[in-house]
Enzyme design. Sequence first.
Site, PDB file in Angstrom:
ATOM      1  CB  ILE A  83      -0.773  -0.020   1.201  1.00  0.00           C
ATOM      2  CG1 ILE A  83      -1.651  -1.254   1.204  1.00  0.00           C
ATOM      3  CG2 ILE A  83      -1.727   1.286   1.438  1.00  0.00           C
ATOM      4  CD1 ILE A  83      -3.004  -1.197   0.082  1.00  0.00           C
ATOM      5  CG  HIS A 127       2.211 -12.475   6.287  1.00  0.00           C
ATOM      6  ND1 HIS A 127       2.454 -12.446   4.940  1.00  0.00           N
ATOM      7  CD2 HIS A 127       2.980 -13.414   6.762  1.00  0.00           C
ATOM      8  CE1 HIS A 127       3.592 -12.961   4.769  1.00  0.00           C
ATOM      9  NE2 HIS A 127       3.900 -13.459   5.805  1.00  0.00           N
TER      10      HIS A 127
END
Length: 196
Positions: free
Chosen positions: A93, A109
């Site tokens: 991002i 994750h």
Amino acid sequence: MKKIAVFASGSGSNFQAIVDAIKEKKLNAEVSLLVCDKPGARVIERAEEAGVEYFTFFPKQYETKAEFETEILKRLRAKGIEFIVLAGYMRLIGGTLLADFEGRIVNIHPSLLPDFPGKDAIGQALEAQAGVSGVTVHYVDSGMDTGPVIAQKAVMIRKEDTIESLQQRIQQVEHELFPRVLEELFNQEKVGGVQS
Ligand code: GRF
């Protein structure tokens, strides 16, 4: 009810888990937008099946990350999005989205961070002959899987594990953990804000 956007690049099993948890009233949120940087990805079919609006784009058609993030931001604002959930969005991002949403972006994750950040976390864990790996939900900052950890759950690695078998067990954990952590976060926000 929290208005969220889910960002995904692939199969979208975590997107599905979130949509299902909302339907089962385990998660008080509305997925108002799916953002997908891979126009052929399976997650788009899932969005269509669930009746979720989506924005899909080819990053290469933009000169810079700032350009496509500006486009995304416009759509997030138009929809009144309050929170961004990264569920297999395979890109960092950038500053444009962080400027508006930092502290309101989370990622899942497939490892116990800070171990095995980045791509192929499951392959990395097997390669390292680790005895344990797992799942992390964390806030997103400008680094690669470096933001503050919100929740983690371990998954034991078996001697006979392959990428597929370990991924299957990790994903089972993800599908239960992610909606539950989101629900907890959104409830905390109601009573005074989540610290990032
Ligand atoms: C998940 O394992 C997630 O942890 C990682 O990417 C994978 C996405 O899987 N960030 P899916 O598209 O949700 O099935």
